[in-house]
Design a protein around this motif. Structure first.
Motif, PDB file in Angstrom:
ATOM      1  N   MET B 150      42.148  26.760  -1.152  1.00 20.38           N
ATOM      2  CA  MET B 150      40.852  26.591  -1.812  1.00 20.38           C
ATOM      3  C   MET B 150      40.821  25.287  -2.597  1.00 20.38           C
ATOM      4  O   MET B 150      39.838  24.534  -2.548  1.00 20.38           O
ATOM      5  N   GLY B 207      25.145  30.228   4.900  1.00 19.06           N
ATOM      6  CA  GLY B 207      25.847  31.122   3.985  1.00 19.06           C
ATOM      7  C   GLY B 207      25.128  32.432   3.736  1.00 19.06           C
ATOM      8  O   GLY B 207      25.665  33.339   3.111  1.00 19.06           O
ATOM      9  N   VAL B 225      29.702  28.138   0.793  1.00 16.11           N
ATOM     10  CA  VAL B 225      30.510  29.342   0.594  1.00 16.11           C
ATOM     11  C   VAL B 225      31.866  29.127   1.268  1.00 16.11           C
ATOM     12  O   VAL B 225      31.932  28.829   2.463  1.00 16.11           O
ATOM     13  N   ASP B 227      35.215  31.152   1.981  1.00 21.01           N
ATOM     14  CA  ASP B 227      35.847  32.479   1.957  1.00 21.01           C
ATOM     15  C   ASP B 227      37.137  32.378   2.763  1.00 21.01           C
ATOM     16  O   ASP B 227      37.116  32.154   3.971  1.00 21.01           O
ATOM     17  N   ASP B 240      42.707  37.297  -0.230  1.00 19.21           N
ATOM     18  CA  ASP B 240      41.257  37.201  -0.006  1.00 19.21           C
ATOM     19  C   ASP B 240      40.606  36.594  -1.240  1.00 19.21           C
ATOM     20  O   ASP B 240      40.695  37.158  -2.339  1.00 19.21           O
ATOM     21  N   THR B 242      36.966  34.125  -2.473  1.00 20.16           N
ATOM     22  CA  THR B 242      35.758  33.365  -2.146  1.00 20.16           C
ATOM     23  C   THR B 242      35.313  32.573  -3.367  1.00 20.16           C
ATOM     24  O   THR B 242      35.338  33.088  -4.486  1.00 20.16           O
ATOM     25  N   ARG B 243      34.931  31.349  -3.125  1.00 20.24           N
ATOM     26  CA  ARG B 243      34.266  30.555  -4.139  1.00 20.24           C
ATOM     27  C   ARG B 243      33.037  29.924  -3.497  1.00 20.24           C
ATOM     28  O   ARG B 243      32.985  29.736  -2.274  1.00 20.24           O
ATOM     29  N   THR B 244      32.066  29.584  -4.342  1.00 27.19           N
ATOM     30  CA  THR B 244      30.871  28.899  -3.856  1.00 27.19           C
ATOM     31  C   THR B 244      30.706  27.639  -4.697  1.00 27.19           C
ATOM     32  O   THR B 244      30.764  27.714  -5.928  1.00 27.19           O
ATOM     33  N   THR B 338      39.262  43.864  -3.894  1.00 27.07           N
ATOM     34  CA  THR B 338      38.491  42.655  -4.166  1.00 27.07           C
ATOM     35  C   THR B 338      37.264  43.029  -5.004  1.00 27.07           C
ATOM     36  O   THR B 338      36.765  44.155  -4.932  1.00 27.07           O
ATOM     37  N   GLU B 340      33.701  41.161  -5.278  1.00 22.08           N
ATOM     38  CA  GLU B 340      33.031  40.028  -4.637  1.00 22.08           C
ATOM     39  C   GLU B 340      31.520  40.195  -4.497  1.00 22.08           C
ATOM     40  O   GLU B 340      30.989  40.243  -3.385  1.00 22.08           O
ATOM     41  N   ARG B 352      28.679  33.683  -3.321  1.00 23.76           N
ATOM     42  CA  ARG B 352      29.598  34.823  -3.440  1.00 23.76           C
ATOM     43  C   ARG B 352      30.817  34.360  -4.216  1.00 23.76           C
ATOM     44  O   ARG B 352      31.295  33.241  -4.011  1.00 23.76           O
ATOM     45  N   GLU B 354      34.623  35.825  -5.384  1.00 26.96           N
ATOM     46  CA  GLU B 354      35.539  36.930  -5.089  1.00 26.96           C
ATOM     47  C   GLU B 354      36.944  36.669  -5.613  1.00 26.96           C
ATOM     48  O   GLU B 354      37.515  35.609  -5.389  1.00 26.96           O
TER      49      GLU B 354
END
Lengths: 376, 376
Positions: B150, B207, B225, B227, B240, B242-244, B338, B340, B352, B354
């Protein structure tokens, strides 16, 4: 999307053991289980809200449903079996066929809901064995990616140096290991939009255990088995190739071992044509190996010699029908198979040479060519 | 290897839908189907000659069999069901339990061989939900790999330039696309011995379809997004996250959208503790979203708003029990889940956020931390 000749009412679970058949039938894949239902010529998908966008994008050939659109109650949403029963009833069916790999719990749910379930014994999509032009294009692309990765591995081994003290291979100033070589292969495959989880880079006696991926330093004077089988992330089709190479000079026994495998592989390739059976091809290789003095069996409790079958079909699965083994039937035009004899002995190491070919009217065509010079 | 409390006679098919349970039970995986049988406290594997070496290496806790060692006839080798019947009879059993995902065809084979088959309805290994220290170490390692990847994606977007003419992102002198960014992520994961087939790098309205992987050029002023869910090739455990993020400035609506998701995610994290149900956590997020003016439902035929559940368990499967959704029960110490939440609208794009956490006595612990600054 394939047009299947079969017109039965058929339920398949995507995202599970039947995922490949669903992909073949309608081109759809998803990480979580979903349902595919064929009602005569109609195709239906039951997916989560999450997948509805991608499913709808398949176009008019596929009817998309969700638990909401079917009006399923909360209780019916908790199990895939109850959702399946809901879909089947919604479509006015009272009986349904499933594949032999359908989860038994789902079948019980359908029966509990009063539906009659028929477990198919024949292959669901026999046409999956005979690849069409588009499929062969996909298979060739994956095989070419595998060959590119193989060449990168060759280059790395060729350019390595032998440490005089301990016979270890050195590359870029440090020890060359199975892990380093595997990573180089993986990066080339990534660039071609392929994944390969189980690449084999096995040196010396590690290569005698055909499913050992290989680990640790690589040595001069030992066989290095390189088995690369990538799957295209886009098409889903696989490639499969194996080469065995050595840095430094093989012993006379190792040379004889390699030449015997190479000759058997070339002979087998020349035998492949419609009507010849996988069994015949396999047995001819076994005969040649014995003739050359290479026996197969348990030695010190370890299976050694020619300990696997000659080949397998390649398609949306890495191992699929037909089989080139004692169980193999007559080959047909359009089948894509591997030819991969090998000889494995503790002390000598493992040698395997594998190409993937498509059966043609007159023989076979190698999907992507790659050198078989063990000395690089 | 896990010591299960259950002492039933249980048959599982490895390499199929039950592969994860087999891996949990005895640590063995293989590309082709094989059989695992638990007879009381004994563990047995039936594998091909090809896998015998790796299977035997599991040690004395597992009894290894092959079609040869069982003396199966040629006919009995052709189907996994017949092999299973052979193994069960060899062990002197007359009845056996199978999991709900056992292939129905195999169950029919067992029944035809005169065996009684019981389909289990309860979870096979309920202890799989509660991760022990070793499992948490594995999960944390995969999550750390995901965070490293990430950060590499963040760096790339941060260092990109905005083409004034068309708002396209430029990196290293060419257009920055989802594909390029995904490859950078994949290479970082490879270095950590992880694979991730379905990484999402989805810009703008892409997304909004949560399972669209994303493709083509990325733009300033649009949400991206990211993920990332890698699986360790060594341990089999997943991560797992997720960042946006956005290059350029979000509109006031987009800012409100992001702040609403961020607040909901932080609130949900603070709610997680033993005894609180996944249902409560999910419903609280839904309530907050509505309160902030974000409705969920079909808009122009497309599901929009908060269109998925709040979270899921993570372990040897990327999606496993427990569920943080309307179906979610009380959380327990040692569960890994998670959190999210997300909001998705055509025009605004998808947001999203997460994290993966382990439930502790007092609340939860984030497995690996990562910035939530959308402006990078």
């Amino acid at each position: 999307m394939k047009t299947s000749k079969n017109r039965m009412n058929l339920l398949l679970v995507g995202g599970g053991a039947d995922a490949v058949n669903v992909r073949y039938a309608c081109g759809f894949t998803a990480p979580d289980p979903f349902l595919f239902l064929q009602k005569g010529a109609e195709r239906h998908l039951l997916v989560s809200m999450l997948e509805l966008g991608r499913a709808t994008a398949l176009g008019e050939g596929v009817h998309c449903h969700t638990a909401d659109s079917l009006g399923l109650k909360a209780a019916a949403r908790k199990s895939l079996g109850k959702q399946a029963a809901g879909l089947i009833k919604h479509l006015g069916l009272k009986q349904i066929s499933v594949s032999p790999v359908c989860p038994v719990g789902l079948v019980k749910d359908l029966e509990k809901a009063g539906l009659r379930v028929q477990v198919m014994r024949k292959p669901l999509f026999p046409e999956r064995l005979l690849k069409n032009e588009e499929e062969i294009r996909h298979l060739r692309a994956s095989q070419r990616a595998a060959v590119s990765a193989m060449k990168a591995a060759f280059d790395c081994i060729r350019e390595s140096r032998i440490d005089k003290k301990n016979r270890l291979l050195q590359a870029d100033g440090s020890q060359l290991t199975s892990e380093i070589l595997r990573r180089k292969i993986e990066v080339v495959l990534l660039e071609a939009d392929c994944v390969a989880e189980e690449i084999i880079v096995a040196g010396g006696d590690q290569g005698v255990d055909p499913h050992e991926r290989g680990h640790g330093p690589l040595y001069a004077g030992q066989w290095i088995v390189l088995d690369i089988f990538p799957q295209s992330k886009v098409s889903g089709y696989w490639g499969d190739i194996t080469r065995t190479v050595m840095k430094g000079r093989p012993s006379p026994e190792q040379k004889h071992q390699y030449q015997t495998v190479l000759k058997a592989q070339k002979n087998a390739l020349s035998q492949v044509k419609p009507g010849v059976s996988g069994k015949e091809i396999h047995e001819e290789i076994c005969r040649q190996f014995v003739e050359a003095g290479f026996e197969t069996g348990l030695i010190d409790g370890v299976p050694q010699g020619f300990i696997h079958s000659t080949g397998h079909g390649v398609g949306l699965e890495i191992h699929e029908a037909p089989s080139v083994s004692p169980l193999g039937g007559p080959l047909e035009v359009g089948q894509v198979i591997t030819i991969e004899p090998g000889l494995y002995y503790k002390g000598l190491g493992g040698v395997r040479i594998e190409d993937t070919v498509v059966v043609t009217e007159k023989g076979c065509s190698i999907l992507a060519r790659c050198s078989k010079d063990a000395g690089l």
